[in-house]
Design a protein around this motif. Structure first.
Motif: not given
Lengths: 362, 406
Positions: A314-341
């Motif tokens: 496969r040229s792309h990783p399995f989607t479930r692995d990718r999605a999990a990695a993205i969610r983990a990275l996103a959770a670790a990223a700094p969150q905007p203070l004034e809420g998300r738009r």
């Protein structure tokens, strides 16, 4: 031991004239006698050349003289008498050596294709001049357009303006030649070509349920642009195909073997490149104040794994692995203070969704 | 025992036969071993495989009762191949760089690449022939080849331009010109071969093929135009495709006919001092190996289909006697075994039936006019030549292991 006799022809090895001779094998020696000719050869010195039994062509190892005869009894007696009759002629014994060495060489070449070529591609890709990359990109875009059936380019003005805003926001720090175009298609996908060219197929915009989902994909493609992945992949796959082509040579089905090998060897690197692009997407989305995990939602919805296909191909990783990695990275990223738009306001998003609508129909 | 394979010591002054082994005993072993080891060594064994094949074919070819000998070695071919890679790498790199630098004018890049590869291919073919000639001995006399591979490549390129400019009509003249160049630079010992091959001699046979090809193109154009109008009708869906196939069939089927005529004319045009070659080849001599090969392949296909059907029936009848996973494993093993059997058998058939059949057809329809005059041939002191050409031919995928004829 009784003497064996027979008739044959003698050749002196300097002319092709045959001389009829009589042969006599006795006490380990082969006597050749004919008109004005007498040879007495030691059986231990005799060598036979390739010939179909019962024909035998035999003579001393150190002279070009030979006799030819077709006599089964005499041939069998010589075979029994002369231990070195076929020495030095055949490739026996060398076969094992050749097999082992060439297997080692094959493994070395495979190793070079698997590990050396990608390193080389990484080193060479930044050296490719921008102008050359630009030309390759233009040619590839033409080719891709042809493969997709020359889909119409979508550029409704309001949609284009919204797209340009997204590109400016997400593409900070990318080379100035960045060029994003939308093509009408029923496939939900986006491609990055050499020369910082990104092609978005319109069904991707249609399937995205929020601007952040689409922006996540766009940022992912920008990740490929930033890493110059397409140029690298081009150098890598031509190098691998070149090496494997030499290695496999003229065997039945060699083209298939080369193609499979190239896919398998490239796939590992492109999986790595996909993960890096996902990480880039998360970083860019976070910087722009968008929802970095939207990419994972989109992937789960439209690119769900359809089965356990061959993971290493496969040229792309399995989607479930990718999605999990993205969610983990996103959770670790700094969150905007004034809420998300949303990364695009509702009217802009509507305009972008309508980018493929023909101006005349509105 | 086949009388042609015996030594004719008692009547040496008769015309000399060229004979080829009838039984081919041992050939299948060489092919199977060569094929499997080539697979196992990712192709590198092919040089030794080619050498073994050539040793077999050379030594089974008897010219006036004496076998030819091939003294080339697999190591030579391998080294030649390695050198060829090094020589070709910058050329290939340059060509691909060119196509990257000129993406807007692919015609120039492709054209240059095509011309370069054509010249290299012809050069490799000529130099490969030199390697084989200098490794061929008969009665201890070494063959040889001089002349220049570069000149040959330019000659071939020039003639191809003429052939294209005359819409193929000049093809037999090109064949004759290249044959003359090859033969006139071939030596047997110190004697130089001479060829009087003329394109005119085979022009009628070529015109026949040419007319059929032109007729086919015209017929296909008419059919295509009819097809545009008859789209959707029975005429357009069924009759026209069948007609297209029927019209196209004669073209490949006629080529062996031309090759037989050409082989007969060109071989008979060869002189070696007082000695002449006389070829009696008929078209049927070349068709027979192809037909035999076709029949054998069909038989193999039927055999394998029947074997597979039997396996399927047994699997179905055995039902749930064995576990599902076990049955799956057995099935996979059988499929792999059948495929391996098919691969190996078809390679063996290709060499044993087709290659050997064509080789025999050329050998056994050819005679030497005056064997007594052969005695004038004297060994030369010339050495052996390099294997670069062979390696290059291999790297470029031109030429075969067994080129038939001189």
């Amino acid at each position: 031991m009784t003497a064996l006799t027979g008739a044959g022809r003698y050749f002196d090895g300097r002319t092709t004239r045959p001389v009829p001779v009589s042969l006599r094998l006795e006490a380990g020696r082969l006597e050749v006698s004919g008109p004005d000719l007498r040879r007495d050869w030691n059986g231990l010195d005799l060598r036979a050349e390739d010939a179909r039994p019962p024909l035998m062509r035999v003579g001393p190892a150190d002279t070009p003289e030979r006799v030819e005869f077709s006599d089964e009894a005499l041939a069998a007696a010589l075979e029994a008498l002369c231990p070195d009759l076929h020495a030095g002629a055949a490739t026996e014994g060398i076969t094992l050596k050749v097999t082992l060495w060439s297997m080692a060489a094959g493994i070395a070449l495979l190793g070079l294709a698997a590990f050396g070529v990608p390193v080389l591609a990484d080193a060479l890709a930044p050296l490719v001049p921008v102008a050359v990359e630009e030309r390759i990109g233009a040619a590839t875009e033409k080719q891709i357009g042809y493969l997709l059936g020359n889909p119409a380019a979508c550029s409704a003005p309001e949609g284009q303006a919204a797209l340009d805003r997204l590109v400016t926001e997400l593409g900070a720090g990318l080379p100035p030649g960045l060029h994003v175009s939308v093509r009408r298609s029923t496939t939900a996908n986006a491609l990055t070509l050499p020369g910082a060219r990104v092609i978005v197929l319109s069904d991707l915009i249609a399937q995205a349920q929020s601007p952040d989902e689409f922006a996540g994909v766009l940022a992912h493609e920008f990740g490929h642009v930033a890493a110059r992945d397409p140029t690298r992949a081009l150098i890598r796959s031509s190098g691998i195909a070149y090496l494997l082509g030499y290695l496999v040579g003229d065997l039945a089905g060699s083209a298939v073997i080369v193609a499979l090998g190239e896919t398998a060897l490239s796939a590992g690197y492109s999986r790595e490149a996909e993960r890096a692009a996902d990480a880039y997407s998360v970083a860019a989305m976070t910087r722009a104040g968008g929802d970095a995990s939207a990419l994972a939602i989109l992937l789960d919805r439209i690119a769900a794994d359809t089965g356990e296909d061959l993971a290493f191909m496969r040229s792309h990783p399995f989607t479930r692995d990718r999605a999990a990695a993205i969610r983990a990275l996103a959770a670790a990223a700094p969150q905007p203070l004034e809420g998300r738009r949303p990364i695009l306001d509702a009217p802009s998003w509507e305009a972008l969704k309508a980018i493929c609508a023909a101006p005349a129909s509105r | 025992m086949d009388v042609r394979n015996t030594v004719s010591a008692e009547r040496p002054e008769r015309g000399g036969e060229i004979a080829f082994d009838q039984s081919l005993a041992g050939l299948a072993g060489i092919v199977v071993k060569g094929f499997l080891l080539s697979l196992a060594t990712s192709g590198i064994y092919r040089f030794w495989y080619a050498t073994n094949l050539r040793r077999f074919f050379w030594s089974r070819t008897l010219v006036d009762g004496s076998p030819a000998a091939y003294t080339g070695r697999g190591e030579d071919l391998f080294v030649g191949f390695l050198v060829a890679i090094v020589v070709l790498a910058p050329i290939f790199a340059g060509l691909s760089a060119l196509s990257l630098l000129l993406p807007d004018s692919p015609v120039i890049a492709y054209g240059l690449g095509f011309v370069a590869l054509f010249l290299l291919g012809q050069f490799a073919l000529y130099r490969g022939r030199r390697y084989r000639a200098s490794r061929t001995l008969w009665r201890g006399i070494r063959l040889g080849q001089d002349g220049s591979g570069l000149v040959y490549a330019v000659l071939a390129a020039g003639w191809w331009i003429v052939v294209l400019a005359t819409f193929g009509l000049a093809f037999p003249f090109m064949r004759a010109a290249l044959e003359r160049y090859r033969i006139r630079h071939t030596l047997v010992g110190t004697s130089r071969m001479e060829s009087r091959a003329r394109g005119l001699a085979v022009l009628p046979s070529w015109l026949l093929i040419w007319a059929v090809v032109v007729g086919t193109v015209v017929a296909l154009t008419i059919l295509a135009m009819l097809g545009i109008h008859a789209r959707g009708s029975r005429l357009g869906e069924v009759v026209l495709p069948i007609l297209t196939i029927l019209v196209t069939l004669p073209v490949p089927a006629l080529y062996p006919f031309y090759r037989a005529r050409e082989t007969r004319a060109f071989l008979s045009a060869i002189r070696l001092g007082e000695v002449r070659l006389v070829s009696q080849m008929k078209a049927w001599d070349l068709y027979r190996p192809y037909l035999a090969y076709l029949v054998q392949c069909l038989k193999l296909g039927i055999l394998i289909t029947v074997a597979a059907a039997i396996v399927v029936v047994i699997m179905m009848v055995s039902g749930d006697a064995v576990a599902h996973s076990v049955r799956f494993a057995i099935g996979a093993v059988i499929v792999v075994a059948l495929y391996a059997w098919y691969l190996v058998s078809s390679v063996v058939l290709y060499v044993r039936v087709l290659k050997a059949g064509l080789w025999r057809a050329v050998a056994e329809t050819t005679r030497i006019s005056d064997v007594a005059a052969l005695a004038a041939i004297v060994a030369s002191a010339g050495g052996m030549s390099s294997s670069l050409g062979e390696g290059m031919a291999d790297a470029l995928d031109v030429g075969g292991v067994l080129d038939i004829g001189f």
